[in-house]
Design an enzyme around this catalytic site. Structure first.
Site, PDB file in Angstrom:
ATOM      1  N   VAL A  92      -6.013  -5.692  -1.302  1.00  0.00           N
ATOM      2  CA  VAL A  92      -4.991  -5.904  -0.329  1.00  0.00           C
ATOM      3  C   VAL A  92      -5.255  -4.744   0.994  1.00  0.00           C
ATOM      4  O   VAL A  92      -5.167  -3.609   0.741  1.00  0.00           O
ATOM      5  CB  VAL A  92      -3.585  -5.539  -0.888  1.00  0.00           C
ATOM      6  N   PRO A  93      -6.106  -5.386   1.736  1.00  0.00           N
ATOM      7  CA  PRO A  93      -6.847  -4.381   2.709  1.00  0.00           C
ATOM      8  C   PRO A  93      -6.003  -3.951   3.879  1.00  0.00           C
ATOM      9  O   PRO A  93      -6.370  -3.992   4.956  1.00  0.00           O
ATOM     10  CB  PRO A  93      -7.989  -5.303   3.386  1.00  0.00           C
ATOM     11  N   CYS A  94      -5.195  -2.901   3.379  1.00  0.00           N
ATOM     12  CA  CYS A  94      -4.166  -2.176   4.456  1.00  0.00           C
ATOM     13  C   CYS A  94      -5.229  -1.175   5.253  1.00  0.00           C
ATOM     14  O   CYS A  94      -4.824  -0.886   6.251  1.00  0.00           O
ATOM     15  CB  CYS A  94      -3.308  -1.267   3.732  1.00  0.00           C
ATOM     16  N   HIS A  95      -6.476  -1.020   4.886  1.00  0.00           N
ATOM     17  CA  HIS A  95      -7.293  -0.082   5.610  1.00  0.00           C
ATOM     18  C   HIS A  95      -7.922  -0.941   6.705  1.00  0.00           C
ATOM     19  O   HIS A  95      -8.497  -0.155   7.644  1.00  0.00           O
ATOM     20  CB  HIS A  95      -8.539   0.321   4.734  1.00  0.00           C
TER      21      HIS A  95
END
Length: 164
Positions: free
Chosen positions: A122-125
């Site tokens: 879950v690419p919060c970056h």
């Protein structure tokens, strides 16, 4: 939720912990020190580990293991939106709030982004400041920068900025 299984492996960014059961992954997070792991894992946890190793080896940019994201309805809405950000791309916190339907939710969206329990997948970056700055990352901005470089997003962003 069945019996939880925990595994971890070393990455260029420290240890990556994976916690799940026979049905889904509940947590992927970074640690600086070696951590205690379960003696036995589940197929789902092993599949997750394999896919993450492939990600670090640049052999994978999508994930297809089952996840169970535990949070509020709003947090889940934000995390669902994060999963729509393509590999190698970034969006601003403002754009994330706009995608959720209300630019005034920018702080709430940023807060939910920071509480994401499943790093990388879950690419919060991939959410950055509107000016391209590497603002905030619960696991450290240096990890965020490394992940974005790994995905080719920083080079792409530099090219987009140079177009103006």
């Amino acid at each position: 939720m069945g019996n939880f299984s925990t595994t971890a492996f070393e990455t260029p960014l420290g240890y990556l912990l994976i916690r799940g059961d026979e049905n889904a992954i509940y947590e992927i997070s970074f640690y600086d020190d070696k951590i205690e792991i379960s003696e036995e894992t589940t197929e789902v946890v092993e599949l997750c580990k394999t896919q993450l190793i492939e990600y670090f080896d640049k052999k994978r940019n999508q994930f297809d293991f089952p996840m169970n994201l535990v949070g509020t309805d709003f947090q889940k809405e934000v995390w669902k939106e994060l999963k729509e950000i393509p590999y190698g791309n970034t969006i601003s916190y403002k754009k994330l709030a706009e995608n959720l339907g209300n630019v005034k939710k920018i702080r709430a969206a940023a807060s939910a982004n920071g509480k994401n329990p499943i790093a990388i997948v879950v690419p919060c970056h991939r959410v950055i400041g509107a000016d391209g700055s590497m603002t905030g990352y619960a696991s450290g901005v240096w990890r965020k920068k490394w992940l974005l470089e790994h995905e080719g997003a920083i080079a792409k962003q530099a090219n987009q900025l140079s177009l103006f």
